[in-house]
Design an enzyme around this catalytic site. Structure first.
Site, PDB file in Angstrom:
ATOM      1  N   TYR A  43       0.523   9.910 -40.855  1.00 27.70           N
ATOM      2  CA  TYR A  43      -0.931   9.864 -40.672  1.00 27.70           C
ATOM      3  C   TYR A  43      -1.414   8.437 -40.867  1.00 27.70           C
ATOM      4  CZ  TYR A  43      -5.896  10.167 -41.334  1.00 27.70           C
ATOM      5  OH  TYR A  43      -7.244   9.963 -41.213  1.00 27.70           O
ATOM      6  N   GLY A  82     -29.770  28.556  -9.699  1.00 29.41           N
ATOM      7  CA  GLY A  82     -29.007  28.147 -10.870  1.00 29.41           C
ATOM      8  C   GLY A  82     -27.660  28.825 -10.987  1.00 29.41           C
ATOM      9  N   GLU A 100     -33.913  42.294   3.991  1.00 26.59           N
ATOM     10  CA  GLU A 100     -33.042  42.523   2.837  1.00 26.59           C
ATOM     11  C   GLU A 100     -32.201  43.779   3.061  1.00 26.59           C
ATOM     12  OE1 GLU A 100     -32.680  40.439   0.077  1.00 26.59           O
ATOM     13  OE2 GLU A 100     -33.743  39.203   1.521  1.00 26.59           O
ATOM     14  N   ASN A 126       6.705  -1.746 -38.079  1.00 33.04           N
ATOM     15  CA  ASN A 126       7.460  -0.497 -37.999  1.00 33.04           C
ATOM     16  C   ASN A 126       7.017   0.415 -39.140  1.00 33.04           C
ATOM     17  OD1 ASN A 126       9.519   1.520 -38.128  1.00 33.04           O
ATOM     18  ND2 ASN A 126      10.776   0.181 -36.853  1.00 33.04           N
ATOM     19  N   GLY A 183     -39.457  38.773  -8.417  1.00 33.70           N
ATOM     20  CA  GLY A 183     -38.882  38.459  -7.108  1.00 33.70           C
ATOM     21  C   GLY A 183     -38.774  36.963  -6.871  1.00 33.70           C
ATOM     22  N   ARG A 210     -24.993  41.468 -15.633  1.00 32.65           N
ATOM     23  CA  ARG A 210     -23.570  41.762 -15.439  1.00 32.65           C
ATOM     24  C   ARG A 210     -22.639  40.766 -16.136  1.00 32.65           C
ATOM     25  NH1 ARG A 210     -23.462  42.473  -9.126  1.00 32.65           N
ATOM     26  NH2 ARG A 210     -25.551  41.573  -9.322  1.00 32.65           N
ATOM     27  N   ASN A 232      -6.451   7.319 -47.061  1.00 31.44           N
ATOM     28  CA  ASN A 232      -7.663   6.563 -46.744  1.00 31.44           C
ATOM     29  C   ASN A 232      -8.915   7.143 -47.377  1.00 31.44           C
ATOM     30  OD1 ASN A 232      -7.388   8.829 -45.075  1.00 31.44           O
ATOM     31  ND2 ASN A 232      -8.767   7.960 -43.550  1.00 31.44           N
TER      32      ASN A 232
HETATM   33  C1  UD1 Z   1     -31.440  37.006  -2.544  1.00 30.91           C
HETATM   34  C2  UD1 Z   1     -32.128  36.964  -1.183  1.00 30.91           C
HETATM   35  C3  UD1 Z   1     -31.131  37.445  -0.116  1.00 30.91           C
HETATM   36  C4  UD1 Z   1     -29.909  36.602  -0.141  1.00 30.91           C
HETATM   37  C5  UD1 Z   1     -29.292  36.578  -1.533  1.00 30.91           C
HETATM   38  C6  UD1 Z   1     -28.198  35.573  -1.593  1.00 30.91           C
HETATM   39  C7  UD1 Z   1     -34.458  37.412  -1.608  1.00 30.91           C
HETATM   40  C8  UD1 Z   1     -35.544  38.425  -1.587  1.00 30.91           C
HETATM   41  N1  UD1 Z   1     -33.281  37.834  -1.230  1.00 30.91           N
HETATM   42  O1  UD1 Z   1     -31.148  38.366  -2.791  1.00 30.91           O
HETATM   43  O2  UD1 Z   1     -31.739  37.377   1.171  1.00 30.91           O
HETATM   44  O3  UD1 Z   1     -28.959  37.098   0.797  1.00 30.91           O
HETATM   45  O4  UD1 Z   1     -30.270  36.196  -2.515  1.00 30.91           O
HETATM   46  O5  UD1 Z   1     -27.533  35.690  -2.825  1.00 30.91           O
HETATM   47  O6  UD1 Z   1     -34.704  36.282  -1.940  1.00 30.91           O
HETATM   48  N2  UD1 Z   1     -34.578  35.006  -9.386  1.00 30.91           N
HETATM   49  C9  UD1 Z   1     -35.560  34.511 -10.209  1.00 30.91           C
HETATM   50  N3  UD1 Z   1     -36.680  35.267 -10.408  1.00 30.91           N
HETATM   51  C10 UD1 Z   1     -36.846  36.473  -9.803  1.00 30.91           C
HETATM   52  C11 UD1 Z   1     -35.829  36.964  -8.951  1.00 30.91           C
HETATM   53  C12 UD1 Z   1     -34.707  36.203  -8.770  1.00 30.91           C
HETATM   54  O7  UD1 Z   1     -35.452  33.432 -10.753  1.00 30.91           O
HETATM   55  O8  UD1 Z   1     -37.903  37.097 -10.037  1.00 30.91           O
HETATM   56  C13 UD1 Z   1     -33.380  34.190  -9.164  1.00 30.91           C
HETATM   57  C14 UD1 Z   1     -32.143  34.857  -9.739  1.00 30.91           C
HETATM   58  O9  UD1 Z   1     -31.903  34.398 -11.056  1.00 30.91           O
HETATM   59  C15 UD1 Z   1     -31.066  34.413  -8.809  1.00 30.91           C
HETATM   60  C16 UD1 Z   1     -31.780  34.209  -7.467  1.00 30.91           C
HETATM   61  O10 UD1 Z   1     -33.145  34.082  -7.793  1.00 30.91           O
HETATM   62  O11 UD1 Z   1     -30.539  33.165  -9.171  1.00 30.91           O
HETATM   63  C17 UD1 Z   1     -31.542  35.334  -6.497  1.00 30.91           C
HETATM   64  O12 UD1 Z   1     -32.010  36.523  -7.048  1.00 30.91           O
HETATM   65  P1  UD1 Z   1     -31.303  37.893  -6.775  1.00 30.91           P
HETATM   66  O13 UD1 Z   1     -32.049  38.950  -7.458  1.00 30.91           O
HETATM   67  O14 UD1 Z   1     -29.846  37.760  -7.073  1.00 30.91           O
HETATM   68  O15 UD1 Z   1     -31.533  38.037  -5.222  1.00 30.91           O
HETATM   69  P2  UD1 Z   1     -30.728  38.950  -4.237  1.00 30.91           P
HETATM   70  O16 UD1 Z   1     -31.266  40.315  -4.339  1.00 30.91           O
HETATM   71  O17 UD1 Z   1     -29.291  38.764  -4.418  1.00 30.91           O
END
Ligand code: UD1
Ligand code: CA
Length: 452
Positions: free
Chosen positions: A363, A100, A151, A374, A78, A15, A383
Site C-alpha cells: 500500500y 425523455g 392512434e 524498488n 396526454g 412498467r 499514512n
Molecule cells: C405516443 C403517440 C403515438 C406514437 C408513440 C410513439 C400520442 C397521442 N401518441 O403514443 O402516435 O406512435 O407515442 O412511442 O402522442 N407523456 C407526458 N405527459 C403525458 C403523456 C405522455 O409527458 O400526459 C410523455 C411520456 O412520458 C412519454 C411520451 O410522452 O415519454 C409518450 O407518451 P405515451 O403515453 O407513451 O404515448 P403513446 O401512447 O405510446
C-alpha cells in the site's frame, strides 16, 4: 431561425417497477433524459424545456444542461397537454418535441429534421415497421400526402394495417403550436389530449406535413420496461465499440466492452474482454488493456500494458508502464514512464518516479517516490494516524526490503536501503542501511514442549 426543444418526461413509467422516475434510469451510466438533453444541446437551441411530472425533484436534481427550463405537468392528460405546459416558456421560432424515454436519438438526425420546418411546414419523424401494433399510424391520401395520425386505440381495422408509424418526434413553428394546442380535445378512446391531432389541424390550415426517417431505427426506440432498457444499452455499447474499432482500436470482443463516458485513443490500442471504461479515459498509442479491467477518469501513456483485473481510477499513467495483474490505482496516482505496479498493490495520491517498481502486495498512500526506487513485497506506508494523513518521501534509488512499515511523515534517503521487516519511524539517511526490527536470537537445542 431560433430553436426551442421540448422534452416530454412526465410519464409514470409504471412498467419499470421502480421508485426512480423512468427517465432517470441510466444508459451507459447517464440518465436517459440526460442523453436526450445532450442530443438536443448539440443543436444549440436557444431554450430547452423539460416537462416533468413524477419525481420532479429527483429529475431536476439529476438532469443538467445549459439554458434548461422545467415545466410541471401535474396530471398526465396526454402528449398534447404535456407540450402545452411548456408553451409559456417558449419564445423561439421553431419547436422540436423529443421524449425523455427515447434516449438514443442522434443530433445528425435531428439537425436534418429541424431544417425542414418552415412557417408552412410541419416535420414528422416516422418509421416503417413490420409490426406497427401499439403505435399511432400515419394516414396518407391518394397523393401520398399525410392527412392525419390515428392512434392504435382509435384506428379502424384498415388503418391498423398501415405500417408507417409515428415515432412521436415532431417539429413545427411555435406560432402553429400556440394556435393549435388550445384547440385540442380529449374526445377519443383514451380521453387524452393527443399531440398527434395537430397533424390534421396543420393539414386543415393548408400547411404541408413532411416526414423524415431516422438513419437507424434504434434512434427512435423508447423504453417502457427494463428489458427494453437493457436492449438499448446493448445498442448504445455496440455503436460505441464500432466507433472505437473504426478509430483503430482492436477489441477482442466488441460485445464485452462497456463505455460510460468519453474515450480518446491512439492507434493500435488493444482491449481484451470484460473491460469497463468510465468518465474521461485516454489510452495512448499501443496501450494494451487486459481482461476484466475497470478504468475510470484516467490517462494511460503510449506503450503501457495493464494486465488482467486491474482497477485504475483517477490516475495518470505514463508511457511504457506495467500495471497489474490485480493492481488498484486510486485517485491522485501518477506513474512516470516505465514504472511498474504489480499484483495486489494499492496506490493513492502518490507520484511514482521513472522506472520505479512496486511489484507485490503493497500500500502506497500520500507518497512521493523518486526514480529507480524498488519497493519490496508487503511494504506499507502508514499514512494515517486515525485523524491526519502524512507524506512518505522515497528519494531516487531507495530500496525498501519486504514487509516494511514506513510510518509517515518519513523520508527514505537517496540510494538508502531499508532492511526487510523494518518499522521505520525516523528519516533514513542517504546511501546507508537501516534496519529497524528486533534482532534475531537463536537458542540452541531448545526443548519443544511435549503434550501434558
Ligand atoms: C405516443 C403517440 C403515438 C406514437 C408513440 C410513439 C400520442 C397521442 N401518441 O403514443 O402516435 O406512435 O407515442 O412511442 O402522442 N407523456 C407526458 N405527459 C403525458 C403523456 C405522455 O409527458 O400526459 C410523455 C411520456 O412520458 C412519454 C411520451 O410522452 O415519454 C409518450 O407518451 P405515451 O403515453 O407513451 O404515448 P403513446 O401512447 O405510446
Ligand atoms: Ca410510448
Amino acid at each position: 431561425m431560433t430553436l426551442a426543444v421540448v422534452i416530454l418526461a412526465a410519464g409514470k413509467g409504471t412498467r419499470m417497477k421502480s421508485a426512480m422516475p423512468k427517465v432517470l434510469h441510466p444508459i451507459a451510466g447517464r440518465p436517459m433524459a440526460q442523453h436526450v438533453v445532450d442530443a438536443a444541446a448539440a443543436l444549440s437551441p436557444a431554450n430547452t424545456v423539460v416537462v416533468y411530472g413524477h419525481g420532479g425533484d429527483q429529475v431536476r436534481a439529476a438532469v443538467t444542461g445549459e439554458r434548461l427550463q422545467w415545466a410541471e405537468q401535474a396530471e398526465q392528460l396526454g402528449t398534447g397537454h404535456a407540450v402545452a405546459q411548456a408553451l409559456p416558456h417558449l419564445n423561439e421560432d421553431v419547436v422540436l418535441v423529443l421524449y425523455g424515454d427515447v434516449p438514443l436519438i442522434r443530433p445528425d438526425t435531428l439537425r436534418d429534421f429541424v431544417a425542414r420546418v418552415t412557417d408552412r411546414t410541419l416535420a414528422l419523424m416516422t418509421l416503417e415497421l413490420d409490426d406497427p401494433a401499439g403505435y399511432g399510424r400515419i394516414v396518407r391520401d391518394e397523393q401520398g400526402q399525410v392527412t392525419r395520425i390515428v392512434e392504435q386505440k382509435d384506428a379502424s381495422d384498415e388503418q391498423k394495417r398501415i405500417r408507417e408509424i409515428n415515432t412521436g418526434i415532431l417539429a413545427c413553428s411555435r406560432r402553429f403550436l400556440n394556435d393549435s394546442l388550445p384547440k385540442l380535445s380529449n374526445r377519443n378512446a383514451q380521453g387524452e389530449y393527443y399531440l398527434t391531432d395537430l397533424i390534421a389541424m396543420a393539414v386543415e390550415a393548408g400547411m404541408e406535413v413532411v416526414t423524415e426517417q431516422p438513419a437507424h431505427a434504434w434512434e427512435v426506440d423508447g423504453v417502457n420496461d427494463r428489458v427494453q432498457l437493457a436492449r438499448l444499452e446493448r445498442v448504445y455499447q455496440r455503436v460505441r465499440a464500432e466507433a472505437l474499432m473504426r478509430d483503430g482500436v482492436t477489441l477482442l470482443d466488441p460485445a464485452r466492452l462497456d463505455i460510460r463516458g468519453q474515450v480518446t485513443t491512439g492507434t493500435d490500442v488493444t482491449i481484451d474482454v470484460n473491460v469497463v471504461l468510465e468518465g474521461r479515459v485516454t489510452l495512448g498509442e499501443g496501450v494494451r488493456i487486459g481482461p476484466n479491467c475497470v478504468i475510470r477518469d484516467a490517462s494511460i501513456g503510449a506503450g503501457t500494458v495493464v494486465e488482467a483485473n486491474s482497477v485504475i481510477d483517477g490516475a495518470e499513467v505514463g508511457e511504457e508502464c506495467n500495471v497489474g495483474p490485480f493492481a488498484r490505482l486510486r485517485p491522485g496516482t501518477e506513474l512516470a514512464a516505465r514504472a511498474r505496479v504489480g499484483n495486489f498493490v494499492e496506490t493513492k495520491k502518490s507520484r511514482i518516479g521513472e522506472g520505479s517498481k512496486i511489484n507485490h502486495l503493497t500500500y502506497i498512500g500520500d507518497s512521493r517516490i523518486g526514480k529507480g526506487v524498488n519497493v519490496g513485497a508487503g511494504t506499507i506506508t502508514c499514512n494515517y494516524d486515525g485523524v491526519n494523513k502524512f507524506q512518505t518521501v522515497f528519494k531516487d534509488g531507495a530500496f525498501i526490503g519486504s514487509n516494511s512499515s514506513l510510518v509517515a511523515p518519513v523520508t527514505i534517503g537517496e540510494n538508502a536501503t531499508v532492511g526487510a521487516g523494518s518499522v521505520v519511524t525516523k528519516d533514513v539517511p542517504d546511501n546507508g542501511l537501516t534496519v529497524a526490527r528486533a534482532k534475531q536470537r537463536n537458542i540452541e537445542n531448545w526443548p519443544r514442549p511435549g503434550k501434558k
